[in-house]
Design a protein around this motif. Structure first.
Motif, short mmCIF file in Angstrom:
data_model
loop_
_atom_site.label_atom_id
_atom_site.label_comp_id
_atom_site.label_asym_id
_atom_site.label_seq_id
_atom_site.Cartn_x
_atom_site.Cartn_y
_atom_site.Cartn_z
N LEU A 79 0.90 -1.22 -0.01
CA LEU A 79 -0.02 0.11 0.06
C LEU A 79 0.85 1.15 0.13
CD1 LEU A 79 -3.03 -0.90 2.15
CD2 LEU A 79 -2.85 -0.50 -0.24
N PRO A 80 1.98 1.36 0.76
CA PRO A 80 2.65 2.65 0.54
C PRO A 80 3.09 2.92 -0.79
CG PRO A 80 3.44 1.37 2.50
CD PRO A 80 2.64 0.35 1.93
N HIS A 81 3.34 2.02 -1.45
CA HIS A 81 3.71 2.49 -3.02
C HIS A 81 2.71 2.93 -4.02
CE1 HIS A 81 7.16 -0.91 -2.32
NE2 HIS A 81 7.40 0.37 -1.81
N VAL A 82 1.43 2.14 -3.49
CA VAL A 82 0.27 2.60 -4.47
C VAL A 82 -0.13 4.11 -3.91
CG1 VAL A 82 -2.18 2.28 -4.36
CG2 VAL A 82 -0.55 0.28 -4.36
N ALA A 83 0.09 4.28 -2.50
CA ALA A 83 -0.27 5.66 -2.01
C ALA A 83 0.78 6.64 -2.76
CB ALA A 83 0.01 5.64 -0.49
N VAL A 84 1.99 6.38 -2.99
CA VAL A 84 2.82 7.47 -3.58
C VAL A 84 2.36 7.67 -5.04
CG1 VAL A 84 5.18 7.43 -4.77
CG2 VAL A 84 5.01 6.69 -2.02
N ILE A 85 1.82 6.66 -5.70
CA ILE A 85 1.40 6.88 -7.06
C ILE A 85 0.05 7.77 -6.98
CG2 ILE A 85 0.35 6.04 -9.21
CD1 ILE A 85 2.14 3.73 -8.49
N LEU A 86 -0.74 7.50 -6.04
CA LEU A 86 -1.94 8.30 -5.78
C LEU A 86 -2.00 9.70 -5.69
CD1 LEU A 86 -4.36 5.66 -4.21
CD2 LEU A 86 -4.83 6.87 -6.60
N SER A 87 -0.84 10.00 -4.81
CA SER A 87 -0.47 11.33 -4.26
C SER A 87 0.21 12.07 -5.59
CB SER A 87 0.64 11.32 -3.25
OG SER A 87 0.01 10.67 -2.05
N ALA A 88 0.87 11.21 -6.62
CA ALA A 88 1.52 11.98 -7.44
C ALA A 88 0.24 12.23 -8.66
CB ALA A 88 2.54 11.03 -8.38
N LEU A 89 -0.63 11.40 -8.60
CA LEU A 89 -1.78 11.71 -9.44
C LEU A 89 -2.69 12.72 -9.08
CD1 LEU A 89 -3.08 7.91 -10.22
CD2 LEU A 89 -2.17 9.48 -11.99
N LEU A 90 -2.69 13.04 -7.98
CA LEU A 90 -3.70 14.20 -7.41
C LEU A 90 -2.77 15.37 -7.65
CD1 LEU A 90 -4.64 12.91 -3.70
CD2 LEU A 90 -6.28 13.49 -5.52
N ARG A 91 -1.55 15.61 -7.82
CA ARG A 91 -0.89 16.81 -8.29
C ARG A 91 -0.68 16.65 -9.83
NH1 ARG A 91 -0.05 15.51 -3.28
NH2 ARG A 91 0.53 17.42 -1.91
N GLY A 92 -0.48 15.65 -10.51
CA GLY A 92 -0.45 15.67 -11.89
C GLY A 92 -1.48 15.28 -12.64
N CYS A 93 -2.44 14.45 -12.42
CA CYS A 93 -3.71 14.24 -13.11
C CYS A 93 -4.85 14.51 -12.27
CB CYS A 93 -3.62 12.91 -13.71
SG CYS A 93 -2.43 12.80 -14.86
N ASN A 94 -5.05 15.44 -11.50
CA ASN A 94 -6.14 15.47 -10.62
C ASN A 94 -7.62 15.30 -11.08
OD1 ASN A 94 -7.95 17.35 -8.66
ND2 ASN A 94 -6.32 16.80 -7.56
N ASP A 95 -7.60 15.75 -12.24
CA ASP A 95 -9.11 15.67 -12.64
C ASP A 95 -9.61 14.10 -12.91
OD1 ASP A 95 -9.22 18.64 -12.72
OD2 ASP A 95 -9.22 18.73 -14.97
N VAL A 96 -8.76 13.36 -13.08
CA VAL A 96 -9.21 11.87 -13.15
C VAL A 96 -9.30 11.37 -12.04
CG1 VAL A 96 -8.37 9.79 -13.97
CG2 VAL A 96 -7.63 11.49 -15.30
N VAL A 97 -8.58 11.61 -10.85
CA VAL A 97 -8.78 11.29 -9.36
C VAL A 97 -10.17 11.77 -8.94
CG1 VAL A 97 -7.75 10.74 -7.25
CG2 VAL A 97 -6.35 10.90 -9.28
N THR A 98 -10.23 13.09 -8.87
CA THR A 98 -11.24 13.76 -8.48
C THR A 98 -12.58 13.22 -9.19
OG1 THR A 98 -10.05 15.75 -7.98
CG2 THR A 98 -12.44 16.13 -8.16
N SER A 99 -12.94 13.09 -10.47
CA SER A 99 -14.08 12.64 -11.14
C SER A 99 -14.46 11.34 -10.55
CB SER A 99 -13.90 12.60 -12.62
OG SER A 99 -12.85 11.49 -12.87
N ILE A 100 -13.49 10.52 -10.27
CA ILE A 100 -13.80 9.15 -9.60
C ILE A 100 -14.43 9.37 -8.17
CG2 ILE A 100 -12.83 6.98 -8.97
CD1 ILE A 100 -11.10 7.03 -11.15
N LEU A 101 -13.78 10.06 -7.32
CA LEU A 101 -14.21 10.31 -5.79
C LEU A 101 -15.41 11.07 -5.87
CD1 LEU A 101 -10.78 11.31 -4.27
CD2 LEU A 101 -12.01 9.24 -4.01
N ALA A 102 -15.83 11.88 -6.85
CA ALA A 102 -17.15 12.73 -6.90
C ALA A 102 -18.12 12.37 -7.52
CB ALA A 102 -16.84 14.13 -7.44
N GLU A 103 -18.03 10.96 -8.17
CA GLU A 103 -19.19 10.44 -8.76
C GLU A 103 -20.24 10.36 -8.18
OE1 GLU A 103 -19.36 6.56 -12.05
OE2 GLU A 103 -17.98 6.72 -10.39
N SER A 104 -20.42 9.94 -6.96
CA SER A 104 -21.49 9.98 -6.21
C SER A 104 -21.25 10.06 -4.74
CB SER A 104 -22.42 8.99 -6.42
OG SER A 104 -21.68 7.60 -6.01
#
Length: 427
Positions: A79-104
């Motif tokens: 999980l720490p390695h997955v968290a590193v990538i998700l943190s990078a996604l939040l800063r580099g491809c934020n719209d993709v992550v946000t759209s999934i979290l904000a779906e409902s």
């Protein structure tokens, strides 16, 4: 590490890319070699997201959903390695992550609760805070880019999930490990600090104002139940720690909602200590202070009991050895924070603040005489506790200027019948 241009044609093939990602998502048996390979893949991906973006085709909804699904019991990934990538996604491809979290609201609650279940895993705590507080930057970092519509939608979803109550439930729950409660308390207090300076956190501020009374009630009730239960069965180390977390969280809630303005975050990586200028910004969470204070006053009897009664513990030797003396019964950070909370309840508005709060009762008249005498006795019983002396002087000055004869007499005079040495009073 970096993904070179020579690697790009190979990684553009779906089959090769699947093999490449399998080292991250399914390291065999979590052996040392497999974890090292997973680590290097996480470094390659996270560096690529914030830099060259060679694997742009990979960072889609499917990939992010796969990473989110790793936060479940028995997942084969590290999980720490997955968290590193998700943190990078939040800063580099934020719209993709946000759209999934904000779906409902339900999907947001599922994902957020799953993250909180692993809050004690390294790197996950920071990911939870980023999810709540984005685009509010970390100190010394620029703000995170995100489309305003998705950003507002995510904040609304998080508010509907009542993230503050999610944190508090984990803090007070005896069914979770103490390490998870510590991580949840850290997330709660750090998220308050970062949300207070974020102009985008209005939905979270409204949610905090709506749930403030429940948060205060849950935190104080758990502490009081632990105190009462300790009379029959002394509290163990985990129960003492959890009680301290509840008091820390309550004090943090008061401190980050009380001031109308807070220090604005600095985006400079370095500032001269001699010439730096501190800028002030409106406190977004200030609207929740009235409800927080009102609930605290409503549950004042629980607070008075926590201050008056000593928690019975199973700790064999609580004494603390200092440079020139030994404190047989430490003052403790928990008791100091309780007294800070009492001070905020007595003096909720600083001089010069143009704020009016309607308190249900005149709180100073409600404080028991034996509690006043205890506060005065502690002043002399701990001659080296200058942190307590500082807050006691503020309380003492407030009492003298309050015009309450009952409180003045109680804080300076000793009891008529001296039952205990600790209750002799200030004089």
């Amino acid at each position: 590490p970096q993904i070179t241009m020579q690697m790009q044609p190979l990684l553009e093939e779906e089959e090769s890319r699947a093999v490449f990602l399998s080292y991250l998502l399914s390291p065999k048996d979590l052996e040392e070699k497999a974890i090292k390979q997973s680590y290097w893949i996480s470094k390659l991906l996270s560096e690529d997201i914030v830099a060259a973006k060679v694997m742009t085709k990979t960072y889609d909804r499917r990939f992010v959903s796969t990473l989110m699904s790793c936060f479940r019991a028995g997942a084969p990934c590290h999980l720490p390695h997955v968290a590193v990538i998700l943190s990078a996604l939040l800063r580099g491809c934020n719209d993709v992550v946000t759209s999934i979290l904000a779906e409902s609201t339900s999907s947001c609650l599922v994902h957020f609760t799953a993250l909180c279940e692993f809050a004690d895993v390294p790197m996950v705590s920071g990911l939870i805070q980023d999810t709540v507080c984005l685009p509010a930057p970390l100190p010394g970092h620029p703000s995170v880019p995100c489309s305003p519509e998705l950003q507002q939608m995510l904040k609304q979803r998080l508010a509907e999930c009542d993230v503050w109550s999610v944190f508090v439930r984990i803090i007070v729950s005896s069914d979770v490990t103490i390490s998870k409660s510590i991580a949840a308390a850290d997330c709660f207090m750090s998220s308050l600090k970062r949300a207070a300076v974020s102009p985008h956190a209005e939905p979270l501020a409204k949610s905090l104002a709506d749930s403030a009374s429940r948060l205060v009630a849950n935190l104080l009730s758990h502490c009081h139940e632990t105190l009462i239960h300790s009379r029959e069965t002394p509290a163990n180390e985990n129960e003492v720690t959890r009680l301290g977390l509840c008091i820390d969280s309550l004090l943090s809630l008061l401190e980050w909602t009380k001031p109308p303005t807070v220090d604005a975050p600095s985006t400079a990586s370095y500032q001269s200590f001699g010439g730096s200028i501190v800028m002030r910004a409106p406190n977004v969470l200030h609207s929740a202070f009235s409800a927080t204070l009102g609930s605290l006053v409503e549950h004042r009897v629980l607070l008075f009991d926590l201050l008056k009664r000593q928690l019975a513990t199973t700790l064999e030797n609580p004494s603390v050895r200092h440079t020139g003396y030994i404190t047989s019964v430490p003052f403790s950070t928990t008791r100091l924070n309780l007294i800070h909370i009492l001070h905020i309840m007595l003096v909720p508005v600083a001089p010069g603040d143009d704020v009016h709060l309607d308190l249900p009762v005149h709180v100073i008249e409600e404080i028991p005489d034996d509690l006043w005498r205890l506060l005065g006795s502690l002043f002399c019983a701990y001659p080296h506790s200058n942190l307590y002396h500082h807050v006691f002087v503020q309380i003492f000055s407030f009492v003298l200027a309050s015009g309450s004869d009952k409180a003045v007499k109680a804080i300076i005079k000793r009891a008529k019948k001296k039952k205990k040495k600790v209750a002799v009073g200030f004089i």
